[in-house]
Scaffold this motif. Structure first.
Motif, short mmCIF file in Angstrom:
data_model
loop_
_atom_site.label_atom_id
_atom_site.label_comp_id
_atom_site.label_asym_id
_atom_site.label_seq_id
_atom_site.Cartn_x
_atom_site.Cartn_y
_atom_site.Cartn_z
N UNK A 26 -47.72 3.85 -34.39
CA UNK A 26 -46.91 5.26 -33.80
C UNK A 26 -47.83 6.08 -33.49
N UNK A 27 -48.06 6.45 -32.77
CA UNK A 27 -48.79 7.75 -32.00
C UNK A 27 -47.81 8.87 -32.29
N UNK A 28 -46.83 9.39 -31.75
CA UNK A 28 -45.91 10.05 -32.48
C UNK A 28 -45.49 10.46 -33.07
N UNK A 29 -44.66 11.42 -34.04
CA UNK A 29 -43.85 11.43 -34.99
C UNK A 29 -43.28 13.15 -34.37
N UNK A 30 -41.73 12.93 -34.15
CA UNK A 30 -40.96 13.91 -33.68
C UNK A 30 -39.85 13.63 -34.36
N UNK A 31 -39.71 15.08 -35.07
CA UNK A 31 -37.70 15.71 -35.30
C UNK A 31 -37.31 15.27 -34.30
N UNK A 32 -36.26 14.72 -35.01
CA UNK A 32 -34.36 14.78 -33.38
C UNK A 32 -34.97 15.86 -32.77
N UNK A 33 -34.94 17.21 -32.91
CA UNK A 33 -35.56 18.20 -31.59
C UNK A 33 -36.35 18.39 -31.47
N UNK A 34 -36.72 17.54 -31.23
CA UNK A 34 -38.71 17.11 -30.48
C UNK A 34 -39.65 17.61 -30.47
N UNK A 35 -39.70 18.08 -32.15
CA UNK A 35 -41.47 19.08 -32.04
C UNK A 35 -41.72 18.28 -33.04
N UNK B 56 -44.19 16.66 -36.45
CA UNK B 56 -44.21 16.52 -37.61
C UNK B 56 -44.78 15.32 -38.20
N UNK B 57 -45.69 15.88 -39.28
CA UNK B 57 -46.63 15.20 -40.10
C UNK B 57 -45.96 14.16 -40.49
N UNK B 58 -44.69 13.88 -41.27
CA UNK B 58 -44.26 12.79 -42.09
C UNK B 58 -42.18 12.47 -42.00
N UNK B 59 -41.73 11.73 -42.61
CA UNK B 59 -40.47 11.26 -41.99
C UNK B 59 -40.26 10.60 -43.33
N UNK C 270 -39.41 4.54 -48.63
CA UNK C 270 -41.54 5.11 -48.03
C UNK C 270 -41.37 6.67 -47.26
N UNK C 271 -42.19 7.22 -46.85
CA UNK C 271 -42.44 7.72 -46.43
C UNK C 271 -43.62 7.23 -45.05
N UNK C 272 -42.39 7.96 -44.00
CA UNK C 272 -43.49 7.46 -42.52
C UNK C 272 -44.01 8.63 -41.66
N UNK C 273 -45.79 8.18 -42.26
CA UNK C 273 -46.55 8.41 -40.89
C UNK C 273 -47.57 8.26 -39.43
N UNK C 274 -47.49 9.32 -39.00
CA UNK C 274 -48.47 8.71 -37.96
C UNK C 274 -49.50 7.54 -38.50
N UNK C 275 -50.23 6.89 -37.06
CA UNK C 275 -50.46 6.39 -37.22
C UNK C 275 -50.13 4.50 -38.20
#
Length: 605
Positions: free
Chosen positions: A330-339, A341-344, A313-318
């Motif tokens: 989910x309040x915030x979604x970040x890459x492993x570098x701390x940026x 992101x809009x989806x995982x 599946x695709x993970x999204x904020x909210x």
């Protein structure tokens, strides 16, 4: 919720409800289907009888029960026969085990290629972190105390335009359970073995975990630059554990190299890609996602911060997710570098905030669009986990002649708390056992102090877990010991000493070296860095320090960095120049003397 491509995502709700109902305790067409012990009240309700009828049945047999008495499986079977019912015991599917057994079957036409998830395992000092450090072109190892990975990390790289996700699991023996979970999340296991050291206990354990998870293995023979390597002996040792290299007619790829010298790494990545092609890893982008919690901690500013891997599946904020007994949007979604992101996408590690509390490392998470249903699932899971914990405590009867040392563990992340708990709980002798009454992540609270007071427990804080002034004052007033360590074996050493003697370990400060401050450098993110020269003895990472100015001590504390030529080092010897930062103290001056100390256990007199 719609995905980013505008299509409505496939919901997990229906499949979860179906699998829950499949595990329901019920009377179905004259057959009583159950999954384990029930109370008298629960059994009576399910077969549509009054509890009084059940109690009367037992009273006539001279057995006294109450409506809350638990009926064994044998007693349930006997009662079914008494009321002319057939019975069937089946696998229980409830909130406690649902996610571990959840099966989601997607239409093959909806599946696309996903990134492989690769776990790196091996003995504690065979170079796992150096290897992943080389792959990521970063410096993970420099942040680990004692050169040992204390947490589980997740990272994603791109090689030949293909993404690969890596898990770096701790090699320390305390982290057995975390390594086991890492193997269950993974698609491919890389076992790192040092060419000059051969097969060691954690090597064998890693092999066992990979086999238990039924995933393919790649062996990376590291430290090929070492003079005393013995490859044929290493191959022979591995065959004893059914790991036979391809050149000996086996099916396990061996890659030879040196992580330190960046040799063999490209070949390893190509071997991973080849193995991933064989596995044909696929996932559905257009559905509510499922995945696994890799690590979780509490951050003062952000709340619960969890590292996760999306597996389908695709993970999204909210998105509203359930992870073990915890839930949240989910309040915030970040890459492993701390940026941000809009989806995982599937196979992607990321960081989320928004859960109501810390889930356990290894918990599966599921996005559930029905928030009311999701919260009920999480609450049921938390309740069942608590009941299981209480039952286990009731079963663990300690002989009345056995003394126990009660311990509370507080760490920076949950996985470490669990690892330390599992390790120290094994410390015992014929007369004394260590009893871990709480192990959680986060700062030490007043509740921890009050629990410690009530249970006469000591508190171990790991990785500088913070404690505010009010809590510290309360601990002092209650005479509660709070001991802070950065390396697990220090806790183990202390408790082993304690149970042997039943005496409180006594530490004494030992002067190990002196240095002169020659220059001062200031960095806004760190503070004042002392450029020093060792006058005598040595300085060690994280050791205590005393700042002396004109023969007067002006500060006592600890150092939180030790560097030579911009590289972190563990020790600096007499005559060498180095840089150090003193924790919580920046008022240093040129010509100050730094005296370095370490705590050593005082020998019994």
């Amino acid at each position: 919720m719609a995905s980013k491509n505008g299509k409505k995502r496939i919901s997990n709700v229906d499949v979860i409800k179906q699998q829950l109902s499949a595990g329901e305790t019920k009377l179905d067409d004259g057959i009583f289907i159950f999954h384990g012990p029930l109370t008298v009240s629960e059994f009576a309700e399910k077969i549509k009888k009054t509890p009084a009828m059940i109690l009367t049945h037992y009273f006539k047999k001279g057995v006294v029960k109450t409506i809350n008495t638990s009926l064994s499986e044998e007693e349930i079977a006997e009662l079914c026969l008494e009321y002319n019912l057939d019975f069937k015991k089946s696998e229980n599917v409830n909130a406690q085990n649902l996610f571990d057994n959840l099966e989601i079957i997607d239409n093959p036409n909806d599946l696309v290629k996903r990134a492989p998830i690769v776990t790196i395992m091996g003995h504690v000092d065979h170079g796992k972190t150096t290897l992943i450090d080389c792959i990521r072109k970063s410096h993970v190892q420099e942040t680990e105390f004692g050169g040992i990975t204390q947490h589980t990390g997740a990272y994603q790289i791109t090689h030949n335009n293909e993404k690969i996700t890596f898990l770096d699991t701790p090699g320390h023996e305390a982290f057995t359970e975390m390594r086991s979970r890492g193997a269950k999340v993974t698609d491919i296991v890389i076992i790192v073995v040092a060419a000059d050291d051969g097969v060691k206990p954690q090597t064998v354990e890693a092999i066992d975990h990979a086999k238990a998870a039924n995933v393919p293995i790649i062996v990376f023979v590291n430290k090929m630059d070492k003079e005393h390597k013995d490859i044929e002996k290493l191959k022979s040792q591995l065959t004893e554990h059914d790991i036979v290299c391809e050149e000996w007619g086996g099916n396990v790829p061996f890659v030879y190299g040196s992580a330190l010298l960046k040799q063999g790494v490209d070949e390893l990545l190509e071997t991973i890609e080849l193995q991933a092609e064989i596995l044909e890893l696929r996932a559905n982008l257009n559905r509510d996602p499922i995945g696994t919690i890799i690590e979780s901690k509490i951050d003062k500013g952000m709340g619960v911060v969890s590292t996760i891997i999306v597996q389908n599946g695709t993970l999204l904020p909210r998105d509203f997710i359930v992870a073990g007994g915890q839930y949240g949007k989910i309040r915030n979604l970040y890459s492993m570098e701390g940026k941000v992101i809009e989806k995982a996408l599937p196979g992607t590690p990321c960081i989320i905030t928004g859960l109501n509390s810390n889930p356990q490392a290894g918990d599966r998470f599921v996005v559930i669009s029905d928030e009311k249903f999701a919260k009920k699932l999480a609450d049921d899971k938390a309740y069942l986990d608590k009941q299981k914990e209480l039952n286990e405590k009731n079963i663990s009867i300690i002989d009345e002649n056995t003394k126990s040392i009660n311990v509370i563990i507080k760490t920076d992340v949950h996985g470490t708390a669990e690892a330390i708990k599992n390790t120290v709980a094994k410390i015992k002798n014929d007369e004394v056992v260590v009893n871990v009454i709480r192990s959680t992540a986060g700062e030490i609270t007043k509740a921890d102090i009050l629990l410690a007071e009530a249970s006469k427990a000591r508190i171990y804080a790991f990785n500088n877990t913070s404690i505010n002034a009010d809590v510290k004052s309360l601990a002092d007033s209650k005479n509660i010991k709070i001991l802070n360590h950065n390396v697990i074996y220090k806790i183990v050493e202390e408790l082993e000493r304690l149970i042997k003697t039943l005496k409180e370990p006594v530490y004494e400060e030992k002067l190990i070296g002196e240095a002169l401050i020659l220059q001062i450098f200031f960095y806004s993110k760190v503070g004042s860095i002392a450029g020093c020269k060792m006058l005598s003895g040595q300085a060690k990472e994280l050791c205590k320090v005393e700042v002396v100015r004109r023969d007067k001590t002006i500060f006592k504390g600890t150092i939180d960095s030790l560097k030579r030529e911009k590289n972190d080092v563990k020790v600096v010897e007499k005559g060498f120049e180095f840089g150090t930062h003193i924790k919580d103290f920046d008022k240093i001056e040129v010509d100050d003397i730094l005296k370095f100390y370490e705590d050593v256990l005082k020998e019994d007199e």
